[in-house]
Motif scaffolding. Structure first.
Motif, PDB file in Angstrom:
ATOM      1  N   GLN A  86      -9.699  -0.206   5.035  1.00 18.22           N
ATOM      2  CA  GLN A  86      -8.696   0.174   4.045  1.00 18.22           C
ATOM      3  C   GLN A  86      -9.325   0.537   2.710  1.00 18.22           C
ATOM      4  OE1 GLN A  86      -5.447   0.732   4.562  1.00 18.22           O
ATOM      5  NE2 GLN A  86      -5.900   0.358   6.709  1.00 18.22           N
ATOM      6  N   SER A 122      -3.342  -1.850  -2.214  1.00 18.93           N
ATOM      7  CA  SER A 122      -4.471  -1.226  -1.534  1.00 18.93           C
ATOM      8  C   SER A 122      -5.136  -0.249  -2.489  1.00 18.93           C
ATOM      9  CB  SER A 122      -4.009  -0.479  -0.276  1.00 18.93           C
ATOM     10  OG  SER A 122      -3.254   0.666  -0.629  1.00 18.93           O
ATOM     11  N   LEU A 182      -8.469  -6.889   1.243  1.00 21.57           N
ATOM     12  CA  LEU A 182      -8.427  -5.735   2.139  1.00 21.57           C
ATOM     13  C   LEU A 182      -9.599  -5.703   3.105  1.00 21.57           C
ATOM     14  CD1 LEU A 182      -7.484  -2.738  -0.199  1.00 21.57           C
ATOM     15  CD2 LEU A 182      -5.984  -4.031   1.319  1.00 21.57           C
ATOM     16  N   GLY A 209       0.812  -1.202   0.000  1.00 19.75           N
ATOM     17  CA  GLY A 209       0.000   0.000   0.000  1.00 19.75           C
ATOM     18  C   GLY A 209       0.847   1.253   0.000  1.00 19.75           C
TER      19      GLY A 209
END
Length: 348
Positions: free
Chosen positions: A163, A116, A159, A90
């Motif tokens: 997030q 992400s 995820l 991420g």
């Protein structure tokens, strides 16, 4: 610059084959090591030597101490300037990995494979690398573009909801500052999920990429991407100081609420438009209290924002829905009114 990966990762394999690096360095955190690295390695078709470097997960690890540790590891691997770093993760991984790669031996090549939503739509794009210092967000960094950004939406299925929501904030921002239709498309989503967001990711990535292409070094229009971040980074830093870390997108959503209201106070947008935007943001993002922070703490951190000069706070605000503006000087009284407005939202 942006490539979407099919299930066999063929675009990545072709890129590596054409680049012919001396060594592959795959940077992961403990989460992407478990959930994403097996998929990458299972589809990586190369005879090149590679090393996997794992760090702990979390914004609080995005520091000069972690960067120094990574430089030492690269030196131990006898990494030369023809190596390629693959940042698999991420925003923390792409920010930190890009910073380490861009500074080691004055720069080695790197690519970003964001895992992400925040990484895909924001952190991995634009060549900004950075680390935090003394609780100040991204206060140390470089402008250094990744060789390529490879997006694989399948990673989003790993995820947690928080997030996904964090990344969704940056997508909403892109619509607010650059594309009203994108904003309207996004606020028609009733549930934040990988399936509902997937068709909108490329548009968000393209909006940011286009702005960056016009103004890579952030001299003018790129500053509009900072909408929500002057208040947002201050809030995020204070939560970090108090060891109550919140996702970046949550802080940006708080900042966008404040800076939307500030845009109204500055007579850029109408009260009706301000209410429309704030109501939409509140639908997705629950209220985060700032009762533990005093106004002086907040404004002091805002003065440290990278956009400022000559001791003045400069904001990126909304000129209208779908168009941002930048370098806007705002009085301290307007900032204090905005903080009062935000606190009063808790009573509604």
């Amino acid at each position: 610059m942006i490539s979407f990966l099919d299930d066999d990762f063929s675009a990545l394999n072709l890129f590596i084959e054409n680049l012919k690096p001396s060594l592959l360095l795959i940077l992961v955190d403990e989460n992407t090591h478990e959930f994403c690295l097996p998929l990458l390695l299972g589809n990586l078709e190369t005879e090149l030597p590679f090393e996997i470097i794992e760090i702990e997960a979390g914004e609080d690890l995005k520091t000069i101490e972690t960067a120094s540790h990574l430089w030492e590891i690269l030196a131990e691997f006898k990494t030369d300037r023809n190596a390629l770093m693959i940042n698999l993760g991420g925003g923390v991984i792409t920010d930190l990995g890009g910073f380490v790669a861009s500074t080691y031996k004055r720069g080695i090549k790197f690519i970003n494979i964001p895992t992400s939503l925040l990484g895909m739509c924001d952190a991995s794009i634009g060549g900004k690398t950075g680390i935090d210092h003394a609780f100040l967000k991204n206060i140390v960094g470089t402008f250094s573009e990744a060789e390529e950004i490879f997006a694989f939406p399948g990673f989003l299925k790993t995820l947690p909801f928080e997030q996904l929501r964090s990344g969704f904030a940056e997508m909403l921002k892109h619509g607010l500052i650059a594309n009203e239709k994108h904003w309207q498309d996004l606020i028609s989503i009733t549930e934040i999920s990988a399936e509902h967001l997937e068709n909108h990711i490329l548009r968000s990535m393209e909006i940011k990429e286009h702005v960056v292409e016009i103004d890579f070094k952030e001299q003018n229009i790129r500053k509009t991407l900072n909408f929500g971040h002057t208040f947002g980074h201050a809030f995020e830093s204070l939560f970090l100081q108090k060891e109550n870390i919140i996702p970046h997108g949550e802080a940006v959503a708080m900042g966008m609420i404040c800076e939307t209201y500030l845009s109204y106070l500055q007579n850029y947008i109408s009260e009706e438009t301000s209410k429309h935007i704030i109501t939409a943001l509140q639908f997705y993002f629950p209220y985060q209290t700032i009762e533990g922070f005093n106004d002086g703490e907040i404004t002091k951190l805002m003065l440290n924002d990278k956009k400022n000069s000559s001791g003045e706070i400069k904001f990126s605000l909304l000129e209208r829905l779908g168009k941002g503006n930048f370098d806007i000087k705002v009085s301290e009284n307007a900032v204090l009114k905005t903080l009062e407005f935000y606190r009063n939202l808790a009573k509604q």
